[in-house]
Write a protein that holds these residues in place. Structure first.
Motif, PDB file in Angstrom:
ATOM      1  N   SER A  52       0.790  -1.333  -0.002  1.00  0.00           N
ATOM      2  CA  SER A  52       0.025   0.045  -0.131  1.00  0.00           C
ATOM      3  C   SER A  52       1.133   1.305  -0.091  1.00  0.00           C
ATOM      4  CB  SER A  52      -0.956  -0.017   1.187  1.00  0.00           C
ATOM      5  OG  SER A  52      -0.250  -0.143   2.247  1.00  0.00           O
ATOM      6  N   GLY A  53       1.992   1.219   0.635  1.00  0.00           N
ATOM      7  CA  GLY A  53       3.094   2.348   0.579  1.00  0.00           C
ATOM      8  C   GLY A  53       2.616   3.435   1.631  1.00  0.00           C
ATOM      9  N   ALA A  54       1.533   2.945   2.517  1.00  0.00           N
ATOM     10  CA  ALA A  54       1.115   3.919   3.340  1.00  0.00           C
ATOM     11  C   ALA A  54       0.895   3.064   4.875  1.00  0.00           C
ATOM     12  CB  ALA A  54       0.265   4.791   3.164  1.00  0.00           C
ATOM     13  N   SER A  55       0.537   3.837   5.924  1.00  0.00           N
ATOM     14  CA  SER A  55       0.198   3.209   7.117  1.00  0.00           C
ATOM     15  C   SER A  55      -1.125   2.523   6.679  1.00  0.00           C
ATOM     16  CB  SER A  55       0.088   4.117   8.149  1.00  0.00           C
ATOM     17  OG  SER A  55       1.281   4.624   8.413  1.00  0.00           O
ATOM     18  N   VAL A  56      -1.485   1.444   7.473  1.00  0.00           N
ATOM     19  CA  VAL A  56      -2.711   0.668   7.543  1.00  0.00           C
ATOM     20  C   VAL A  56      -3.604   1.571   8.055  1.00  0.00           C
ATOM     21  CG1 VAL A  56      -3.950  -1.463   7.791  1.00  0.00           C
ATOM     22  CG2 VAL A  56      -1.433  -1.430   6.917  1.00  0.00           C
ATOM     23  N   SER A  57      -4.878   1.756   7.597  1.00  0.00           N
ATOM     24  CA  SER A  57      -5.803   2.498   8.480  1.00  0.00           C
ATOM     25  C   SER A  57      -7.013   1.645   8.725  1.00  0.00           C
ATOM     26  CB  SER A  57      -6.376   3.750   7.507  1.00  0.00           C
ATOM     27  OG  SER A  57      -6.905   3.280   6.330  1.00  0.00           O
ATOM     28  N   ALA A  58      -8.132   2.363   8.930  1.00  0.00           N
ATOM     29  CA  ALA A  58      -9.302   1.533   9.304  1.00  0.00           C
ATOM     30  C   ALA A  58     -10.011   0.982   8.196  1.00  0.00           C
ATOM     31  CB  ALA A  58     -10.111   2.424  10.323  1.00  0.00           C
ATOM     32  N   SER A  59      -9.656   1.533   6.806  1.00  0.00           N
ATOM     33  CA  SER A  59     -10.258   0.947   5.811  1.00  0.00           C
ATOM     34  C   SER A  59      -9.306  -0.032   4.998  1.00  0.00           C
ATOM     35  CB  SER A  59     -10.578   2.140   4.928  1.00  0.00           C
ATOM     36  OG  SER A  59      -9.436   2.908   4.690  1.00  0.00           O
ATOM     37  N   VAL A  60      -8.611  -0.918   5.795  1.00  0.00           N
ATOM     38  CA  VAL A  60      -8.040  -1.779   5.100  1.00  0.00           C
ATOM     39  C   VAL A  60      -8.805  -2.844   4.548  1.00  0.00           C
ATOM     40  CG1 VAL A  60      -6.139  -3.628   5.487  1.00  0.00           C
ATOM     41  CG2 VAL A  60      -6.302  -1.638   6.951  1.00  0.00           C
ATOM     42  N   GLY A  61      -8.416  -3.740   3.344  1.00  0.00           N
ATOM     43  CA  GLY A  61      -9.333  -4.362   2.422  1.00  0.00           C
ATOM     44  C   GLY A  61      -9.670  -5.607   3.174  1.00  0.00           C
ATOM     45  N   THR A  62     -10.236  -6.399   2.273  1.00  0.00           N
ATOM     46  CA  THR A  62     -11.062  -7.721   2.857  1.00  0.00           C
ATOM     47  C   THR A  62      -9.766  -8.955   3.125  1.00  0.00           C
ATOM     48  OG1 THR A  62     -12.763  -7.664   1.274  1.00  0.00           O
ATOM     49  CG2 THR A  62     -12.625  -9.811   2.204  1.00  0.00           C
ATOM     50  N   GLY A  63      -8.748  -8.651   2.547  1.00  0.00           N
ATOM     51  CA  GLY A  63      -7.765  -9.392   3.080  1.00  0.00           C
ATOM     52  C   GLY A  63      -7.406  -9.522   4.675  1.00  0.00           C
ATOM     53  N   SER A  64      -7.565  -8.259   4.890  1.00  0.00           N
ATOM     54  CA  SER A  64      -6.979  -7.885   6.501  1.00  0.00           C
ATOM     55  C   SER A  64      -8.092  -8.726   7.417  1.00  0.00           C
ATOM     56  CB  SER A  64      -6.888  -6.522   6.616  1.00  0.00           C
ATOM     57  OG  SER A  64      -5.874  -5.852   5.844  1.00  0.00           O
ATOM     58  N   ALA A  65      -9.421  -8.486   6.913  1.00  0.00           N
ATOM     59  CA  ALA A  65     -10.549  -9.091   7.825  1.00  0.00           C
ATOM     60  C   ALA A  65      -9.935 -10.620   7.865  1.00  0.00           C
ATOM     61  CB  ALA A  65     -11.632  -8.938   7.152  1.00  0.00           C
ATOM     62  N   ALA A  66      -9.736 -11.120   6.719  1.00  0.00           N
ATOM     63  CA  ALA A  66      -9.321 -12.760   6.757  1.00  0.00           C
ATOM     64  C   ALA A  66      -8.219 -12.943   7.698  1.00  0.00           C
ATOM     65  CB  ALA A  66      -8.943 -13.308   5.480  1.00  0.00           C
ATOM     66  N   SER A  67      -7.357 -12.017   7.709  1.00  0.00           N
ATOM     67  CA  SER A  67      -5.981 -12.090   8.629  1.00  0.00           C
ATOM     68  C   SER A  67      -6.433 -12.165  10.112  1.00  0.00           C
ATOM     69  CB  SER A  67      -4.918 -11.256   8.339  1.00  0.00           C
ATOM     70  OG  SER A  67      -4.426 -11.316   7.123  1.00  0.00           O
ATOM     71  N   VAL A  68      -7.476 -11.052  10.505  1.00  0.00           N
ATOM     72  CA  VAL A  68      -7.825 -11.091  11.711  1.00  0.00           C
ATOM     73  C   VAL A  68      -8.674 -12.284  12.324  1.00  0.00           C
ATOM     74  CG1 VAL A  68      -9.683  -9.605  13.198  1.00  0.00           C
ATOM     75  CG2 VAL A  68      -8.068  -8.503  11.802  1.00  0.00           C
ATOM     76  N   ILE A  69      -9.406 -12.745  11.274  1.00  0.00           N
ATOM     77  CA  ILE A  69     -10.087 -13.968  11.736  1.00  0.00           C
ATOM     78  C   ILE A  69      -9.446 -14.991  11.711  1.00  0.00           C
ATOM     79  CG2 ILE A  69     -11.819 -15.706  10.559  1.00  0.00           C
ATOM     80  CD1 ILE A  69     -13.140 -13.447   9.187  1.00  0.00           C
ATOM     81  N   SER A  70      -8.224 -15.326  10.965  1.00  0.00           N
ATOM     82  CA  SER A  70      -7.254 -16.484  11.291  1.00  0.00           C
ATOM     83  C   SER A  70      -6.586 -16.347  12.486  1.00  0.00           C
ATOM     84  CB  SER A  70      -6.346 -16.417   9.900  1.00  0.00           C
ATOM     85  OG  SER A  70      -7.027 -16.785   8.908  1.00  0.00           O
ATOM     86  N   PHE A  71      -6.435 -14.922  12.811  1.00  0.00           N
ATOM     87  CA  PHE A  71      -5.573 -14.890  14.217  1.00  0.00           C
ATOM     88  C   PHE A  71      -6.248 -15.256  15.176  1.00  0.00           C
ATOM     89  CE2 PHE A  71      -4.328 -12.644  18.033  1.00  0.00           C
ATOM     90  CZ  PHE A  71      -3.008 -12.657  17.829  1.00  0.00           C
ATOM     91  N   VAL A  72      -7.589 -14.826  15.567  1.00  0.00           N
ATOM     92  CA  VAL A  72      -8.462 -15.025  16.496  1.00  0.00           C
ATOM     93  C   VAL A  72      -8.687 -16.654  16.573  1.00  0.00           C
ATOM     94  CG1 VAL A  72      -9.535 -12.901  16.705  1.00  0.00           C
ATOM     95  CG2 VAL A  72     -10.624 -14.433  15.426  1.00  0.00           C
ATOM     96  N   LYS A  73      -9.011 -17.362  15.383  1.00  0.00           N
ATOM     97  CA  LYS A  73      -9.187 -18.592  15.602  1.00  0.00           C
ATOM     98  C   LYS A  73      -8.205 -19.403  15.938  1.00  0.00           C
ATOM     99  CE  LYS A  73     -12.935 -19.354  12.232  1.00  0.00           C
ATOM    100  NZ  LYS A  73     -13.459 -19.955  11.006  1.00  0.00           N
ATOM    101  N   ALA A  74      -6.902 -18.918  15.708  1.00  0.00           N
ATOM    102  CA  ALA A  74      -5.670 -19.785  16.228  1.00  0.00           C
ATOM    103  C   ALA A  74      -5.448 -19.674  17.636  1.00  0.00           C
ATOM    104  CB  ALA A  74      -4.503 -19.062  15.449  1.00  0.00           C
TER     105      ALA A  74
END
Length: 273
Positions: A146-168
């Motif tokens: 992205s070339g910038a800091s990740v904000s609150a409007s990160v894409g769908t891929g970030s939601a999948a990463s969050v979900i994978s983390f909590v499930k782990a």
């Protein structure tokens, strides 16, 4: 001469006085003897007759035999008592051995179970560590692309990463104030999950419940933050993972779990991705 002189007189001749006296004496003696005999008989009948029994004389041989018989009886009794004691000791030893064997089996089973649980826990920790490393790498790639800091409007891929983390983290313990890596409280888990994708959230559930855009529970998307209680004063948070399910560090008895929304319906939700 009288004409009756030749007729013998019919008058009995008189007995002499001496004969009469003799006969009287004899009769008296006989009566006296009978009286004495009667008295003696009465006396004998009144007194009990004592009968004496003579016991056989104990000879030397008989004494020896009696002594030997007594010794044999005493030895037999001693043998019976000794055998009884041995039998009791054997029974007690067998019972103790059986109890010891049962205890040994229980201890062996407990050690085996503990070893298996330790092995499973180690495997789960290794799996979570690998998953976290993978998530961290994925988040780093997303940030550099992205070339910038990740904000609150990160894409769908970030939601999948969050979900994978909590499930782990499912199966980890719940500890008040816990922020990982193996124990969490509800807001600590949510904060760490979003930190993996570069989103910085407040530490406590009250502030997390107002960190993004409020969304209806009918319009939930995977990665949304669920909260319980009022917005701004929520007492619990979790992450919606899709298909009507959420993951959260619920309480000390359950730890981190995945449950349907019906298990504990949330009050509201916010979206930060």
């Amino acid at each position: 001469m009288s004409h009756t002189a030749h007729i013998r007189s019919h008058r009995k001749p008189r007995r002499s006085t001496s004969k009469i006296a003799m006969r009287a004496g004899v009769a008296g003696g006989v009566l006296s003897t009978l009286a004495v005999a009667g008295a003696s008989g009465s006396a004998s009948a009144a007194e009990p007759v004592t009968q004496t029994l003579e016991l056989p004389t104990l000879t030397a041989d008989m004494a020896v035999q009696v002594a030997q018989s007594a010794d044999a009886t005493q030895m037999a009794a001693a043998d019976y008592e000794l055998q009884a004691e041995r039998d009791a000791a054997a029974a007690k030893a067998a019972k103790q051995a059986k109890a010891d064997l049962a205890d040994a089996k229980k201890q062996a089973e407990a050690r085996k179970k503990a070893a298996e649980e330790a092995r499973q826990a180690a495997a789960e920790r290794a799996s979570r560590t690998a998953e976290r490393a993978k998530l961290s790498a994925s988040a780093s790639v997303s940030t550099s692309d992205s070339g910038a800091s990740v904000s609150a409007s990160v894409g769908t891929g970030s939601a999948a990463s969050v979900i994978s983390f909590v499930k782990a983290q499912i199966g980890d313990a719940y500890v008040s104030g816990g922020t990982g890596p193996n124990s969490w409280d509800c807001s600590g888990l949510v904060q760490a999950a979003f930190k993996q994708v570069g989103v910085s959230l407040p530490r406590v559930s009250q502030d997390q419940s107002t960190a993004g855009t409020q969304v209806s529970l009918d319009s939930l998307q995977p990665g949304d933050i669920l909260y319980w209680g009022s917005a701004g004063s929520a007492y619990h948070v979790g992450v919606y993972v899709g298909d009507g399910m959420f993951v959260g560090a619920q309480n000390p008895s359950t730890g981190v779990v995945e449950k349907p929304l019906s298990y504990d319906p949330p009050t509201g939700a916010v979206r930060v991705l």
